[in-house]
Design a protein around this motif. Sequence first.
Motif, PDB file in Angstrom:
ATOM      1  N   VAL A 194     -11.035   9.836  -2.550  1.00 19.98           N
ATOM      2  CA  VAL A 194     -11.854   8.578  -2.207  1.00 19.98           C
ATOM      3  C   VAL A 194     -12.609   8.592  -0.975  1.00 19.98           C
ATOM      4  CG1 VAL A 194     -10.026   7.195  -3.399  1.00 19.98           C
ATOM      5  CG2 VAL A 194      -9.730   8.114  -0.958  1.00 19.98           C
ATOM      6  N   LYS A 195     -13.533   7.845  -0.903  1.00 20.06           N
ATOM      7  CA  LYS A 195     -14.666   7.925   0.090  1.00 20.06           C
ATOM      8  C   LYS A 195     -15.201   6.915   0.351  1.00 20.06           C
ATOM      9  CE  LYS A 195     -18.793  10.108  -0.830  1.00 20.06           C
ATOM     10  NZ  LYS A 195     -19.785  11.276  -1.332  1.00 20.06           N
ATOM     11  N   GLU A 196     -15.486   6.871   1.785  1.00 14.27           N
ATOM     12  CA  GLU A 196     -16.339   5.510   2.517  1.00 14.27           C
ATOM     13  C   GLU A 196     -17.672   5.989   2.785  1.00 14.27           C
ATOM     14  OE1 GLU A 196     -14.386   3.501   5.325  1.00 14.27           O
ATOM     15  OE2 GLU A 196     -12.649   2.705   3.886  1.00 14.27           O
ATOM     16  N   ARG A 258      -1.571   3.871  -0.351  1.00 21.03           N
ATOM     17  CA  ARG A 258      -2.776   3.655  -1.072  1.00 21.03           C
ATOM     18  C   ARG A 258      -3.736   4.393  -0.547  1.00 21.03           C
ATOM     19  NH1 ARG A 258      -3.802   0.831  -5.159  1.00 21.03           N
ATOM     20  NH2 ARG A 258      -5.755   0.634  -4.324  1.00 21.03           N
ATOM     21  N   PRO A 259      -4.741   4.778  -1.614  1.00 18.12           N
ATOM     22  CA  PRO A 259      -5.892   5.966  -1.274  1.00 18.12           C
ATOM     23  C   PRO A 259      -6.670   5.082  -0.145  1.00 18.12           C
ATOM     24  CG  PRO A 259      -5.859   5.576  -3.712  1.00 18.12           C
ATOM     25  CD  PRO A 259      -4.630   4.655  -2.919  1.00 18.12           C
ATOM     26  N   GLU A 260      -6.959   3.985   0.169  1.00 18.15           N
ATOM     27  CA  GLU A 260      -7.846   3.466   0.877  1.00 18.15           C
ATOM     28  C   GLU A 260      -7.141   3.216   2.403  1.00 18.15           C
ATOM     29  OE1 GLU A 260      -6.874   1.502  -1.523  1.00 18.15           O
ATOM     30  OE2 GLU A 260      -5.962  -0.326  -0.573  1.00 18.15           O
ATOM     31  N   GLN A 261      -5.785   3.017   2.263  1.00 11.67           N
ATOM     32  CA  GLN A 261      -5.101   2.840   3.373  1.00 11.67           C
ATOM     33  C   GLN A 261      -4.839   4.389   4.153  1.00 11.67           C
ATOM     34  OE1 GLN A 261      -1.301   1.660   1.783  1.00 11.67           O
ATOM     35  NE2 GLN A 261      -0.426   1.055   3.465  1.00 11.67           N
ATOM     36  N   ALA A 264      -8.053   4.653   6.001  1.00 10.70           N
ATOM     37  CA  ALA A 264      -7.904   3.648   6.991  1.00 10.70           C
ATOM     38  C   ALA A 264      -7.168   4.422   8.305  1.00 10.70           C
ATOM     39  CB  ALA A 264      -7.330   2.709   6.939  1.00 10.70           C
ATOM     40  N   GLN A 268      -8.549   5.977  12.006  1.00 10.05           N
ATOM     41  CA  GLN A 268      -8.116   5.508  13.333  1.00 10.05           C
ATOM     42  C   GLN A 268      -7.555   6.519  14.215  1.00 10.05           C
ATOM     43  OE1 GLN A 268      -5.190   2.816  12.190  1.00 10.05           O
ATOM     44  NE2 GLN A 268      -6.513   1.081  11.746  1.00 10.05           N
TER      45      GLN A 268
ATOM     46  N   TRP B  21      -6.211  -3.079   8.096  1.00 10.84           N
ATOM     47  CA  TRP B  21      -6.984  -2.022   8.488  1.00 10.84           C
ATOM     48  C   TRP B  21      -8.398  -2.453   8.543  1.00 10.84           C
ATOM     49  CZ3 TRP B  21      -3.276  -1.675   4.818  1.00 10.84           C
ATOM     50  CH2 TRP B  21      -3.651  -1.939   3.549  1.00 10.84           C
ATOM     51  N   GLY B  22      -9.125  -2.486   9.338  1.00  8.53           N
ATOM     52  CA  GLY B  22     -10.645  -2.821   9.328  1.00  8.53           C
ATOM     53  C   GLY B  22     -10.884  -4.215   9.100  1.00  8.53           C
ATOM     54  N   PHE B  26      -9.977  -6.175   0.176  1.00  6.22           N
ATOM     55  CA  PHE B  26     -10.110  -5.334  -0.852  1.00  6.22           C
ATOM     56  C   PHE B  26     -11.333  -5.949  -1.664  1.00  6.22           C
ATOM     57  CE2 PHE B  26      -9.347  -2.750  -4.240  1.00  6.22           C
ATOM     58  CZ  PHE B  26      -9.125  -1.496  -3.670  1.00  6.22           C
ATOM     59  N   ARG B  29     -14.396  -4.788  -0.159  1.00  4.50           N
ATOM     60  CA  ARG B  29     -14.553  -3.181  -0.259  1.00  4.50           C
ATOM     61  C   ARG B  29     -15.241  -3.064  -1.676  1.00  4.50           C
ATOM     62  NH1 ARG B  29     -12.230   1.428   1.587  1.00  4.50           N
ATOM     63  NH2 ARG B  29     -11.213   0.152   3.217  1.00  4.50           N
ATOM     64  N   VAL B  59       0.231   1.500  -9.912  1.00  5.21           N
ATOM     65  CA  VAL B  59      -0.260   0.557  -8.966  1.00  5.21           C
ATOM     66  C   VAL B  59      -0.514   1.085  -7.577  1.00  5.21           C
ATOM     67  CG1 VAL B  59       0.904  -1.322  -7.980  1.00  5.21           C
ATOM     68  CG2 VAL B  59       1.447  -0.941 -10.209  1.00  5.21           C
ATOM     69  N   VAL B  60       0.038   2.017  -7.128  1.00  7.61           N
ATOM     70  CA  VAL B  60      -0.146   2.526  -5.992  1.00  7.61           C
ATOM     71  C   VAL B  60      -1.484   3.525  -5.953  1.00  7.61           C
ATOM     72  CG1 VAL B  60       0.591   4.067  -4.036  1.00  7.61           C
ATOM     73  CG2 VAL B  60       2.048   2.595  -5.373  1.00  7.61           C
ATOM     74  N   ALA B  61      -1.496   4.473  -6.974  1.00  4.22           N
ATOM     75  CA  ALA B  61      -2.501   5.278  -7.197  1.00  4.22           C
ATOM     76  C   ALA B  61      -4.053   4.931  -7.168  1.00  4.22           C
ATOM     77  CB  ALA B  61      -2.213   6.551  -7.970  1.00  4.22           C
ATOM     78  N   CYS B  62      -4.107   4.030  -8.067  1.00  2.88           N
ATOM     79  CA  CYS B  62      -5.175   3.385  -8.498  1.00  2.88           C
ATOM     80  C   CYS B  62      -6.537   2.869  -7.388  1.00  2.88           C
ATOM     81  CB  CYS B  62      -5.408   2.374  -9.415  1.00  2.88           C
ATOM     82  SG  CYS B  62      -7.040   1.279  -9.918  1.00  2.88           S
ATOM     83  N   PRO B  63      -7.180   3.650  -7.265  1.00  7.90           N
ATOM     84  CA  PRO B  63      -8.290   3.383  -5.961  1.00  7.90           C
ATOM     85  C   PRO B  63      -9.024   2.177  -5.837  1.00  7.90           C
ATOM     86  CG  PRO B  63      -9.207   5.249  -7.545  1.00  7.90           C
ATOM     87  CD  PRO B  63      -7.912   4.779  -7.966  1.00  7.90           C
TER      88      PRO B  63
END
Lengths: 441, 114, 262
Positions: A194-196, A258-261, A264, A268, B21-22, B26, B29, B59-63
Amino acid sequence: MTARSVPTDRDVDVVVVGGGPAGSCAALVAARAGLSVVLLERGPFPGSKNMYGGVVYPRILDELIPEWWNDVPIQRWVTRRSTMLLTETQALTVDFRAGAWGAPPYNGATAYRPDFDNWLACHAQAAGAQLITSTTATGLLRDSAGTVIGVRTDRPDGDLTAHVVIACDGVNSFLAKEAGLYEHTDAKHFTLGVKETLALPKHVIDERFGVRGREGVDIEIIGATGGVNGGGFLYTNLDTIAIGVVLKLSKLGAQQQRPEQIIATLKQHPAIAPLVQDGELKEYSAHIIPEAGLTMMPKMTTDGMLVAGDAAALCLAAGIWLEGVNFAMASGMYAGQAAVEAVQANDTSAVGLAGYQRRLSDTFVLKDHRKLRRAPALVLSDRVQHLYPGMVANVVERMFRVDNPNPKPGVRRIFNQERKRAGVRRRDLLRDGWTGFRSFG
Amino acid sequence: MTDHTGHTRAHPAEILAPNAWGGMSFQERMATAEFRIHHQPHIVVDGKVCADCSTRECVVACPANLFVPTSDGGIVFNHEQCFECGTCYLVCNREGAISWHYPEGGHGVVFRRT
Amino acid sequence: MILACLKWVTHPGEPHDERFAGISPADQSALEFALVQAAALGLGVTAVTVGPAGAEKVLRDALACGAQRAVRIHSAGTLSSAEVADALAAAAPAARWVWCGDYSLDRGTGSVPAYLAAALDAQQALGVISVAWQGDGVVATRRLDGGRRELLSVAAPAVISVEGATAHLRRAGLGALRAAASATIDVVHPAAPAHIDEAVVRAYRPRARALAAPLGEQPLDRLRALAATGAATATRVETVTLAPPAAAARIAAALREWGYLD
């Protein structure tokens, strides 16, 4: 170019599925040899579905597009490579600069895949391949003997027959699976990237990363993926930077992160935060990576069909080396050459197409993978991921800490103390060291 | 012909709140990527199969956070902002829960700066 | 002959990037209606666009969907709606039915179909939300104020512009798509524009009006005088029955009086 009449019993000589780097190189080679070639792309343009961890090493293109650097749409030439080892509060960086990498013939470059892949597909078109976009290949066509004789697409009147099908349909390759080339698919062989992409003014990027003009930086990161085995990356484009993580699929669910977590958290980190500060999110993206190298590779050839690129799991994910686009381009090129041989010899069975496997074996494509066959598992192992970074960082911290009036302790003593503190058994350390030495040495 | 709506759609209310975070929700995003949405879902989730799944790694893994557990123990899935990555079917350990295809050609995610 | 007018525009967010260029859903609907009507009437569809060479992509897609002929009217710059309409009319003077999208991806003025109807001396049905076929003609539904609908019975020659979701463009077949890649596209160069509109672009709000100074000793009296007469705020509603030319003149006079026209 050898002139060859269009086959009467098939629509085209070669159909290439997927307009990524593997597909475009395969199509380019086959079309240049005078074969009739259709290049199928499911996105609205080549590259629109593709995402990666940032650096393309295009030297293999010397064989296809002389002086490719004159028109390749890259962002920056990588002249600085860093490997960072992070713990919660520490960072150990090995940083290397090579001025020569900023001039022809260059080494690696950062590029946007929607630009790079589209450019490569344009070269395939210029060579005579017909690019058909917005068209998904949904299955294989086979004759009664089981030989692959074409593909079915999701368009009306959508069957396309060919002497050779080259499946470059990416990491999920449903064509390779349908052809029975994969014995099984196992989640533990894949990682999720995953990438930003973050926008920053060019001069800010230049200052923060210590580069000028078209020079760029590529940073690989170990140890900041929040308990999920994987790694991080950070690299510079012209006026954006990209930061992301590569995560072992089987660990995401277990860790409930979660990936975006995880991105994040990485952003930091005190060593990363100043580099990415104020970057405005321009694009969030994700893709699967075939990470397990030789362990997961399919059979490359069957009657009437070859498989190349990520579809053949040719991505090299060996810690300090993270490469995929070059393996895709090379395997695509060799698949194209083998298809040309087979069509010209009028034998497109697995035997006629055997030149592909031979080329893969004789070149870096499989030589690198063979040499590094143990590296992916080592890099993603729990010890390398969770124990060694802290151990090494503590050793370095104690080496550089001036703890007067105490005298400086010996490095060996520190090392042994930290090894014990981290709970690393000497036996395991030696074994991992030996594996690493055999892979990387 | 290229379907050129190029707009992203709203997302289930569960994840609209800005996160810690940030300061970016979502939904914001996901709005950074372009999705050319096809009316037919390319991924179909059979909630009945999911009902007795305890791990629910999707549920957790889906980006793209497209798998949302419901209060009655099922899972709802929204195909519209899918990256087409394949994570869900790879982590899924229930045979027949997820039927996975690529969207019709020309549809789905369109990357620009990846 | 049935004409489908397609406006190729680059994406507003990527103005110099042809990868993100295309036609609007409204134009796609127009092409689909043209193809359906052509099949019913036994006619061929000509797809036409005004634009640079890159615009030929949408013409090839239209050919793959079933259009018989494709014409690109060359234009590298920006033309006014009247110029575009003149060029389209000159390229297809014999068009019986002309289908346009109600809006383009760049959300221009949407006025080309009206100019085109004038240039072709054809009937017009603009901003149509549904289409029904009636013999050789068309019954087109338009929106009116207050949720009302207007049904127009349209006969050839006519220009019809349709909204976006009115029809779903068929998916081109693979064989047709491959054939269209090498099909001939007629390129015509428009004649120099016959008239140049000095279009005055400004927001549609009334100009300031000069009113006679109100009478009154105190400011409050003067304010009351203004408000009581209603001269500053009143909008008059009147219903008149006039022949079209007189009605048009009456509307123009009212707009002038209210300050909308100079």
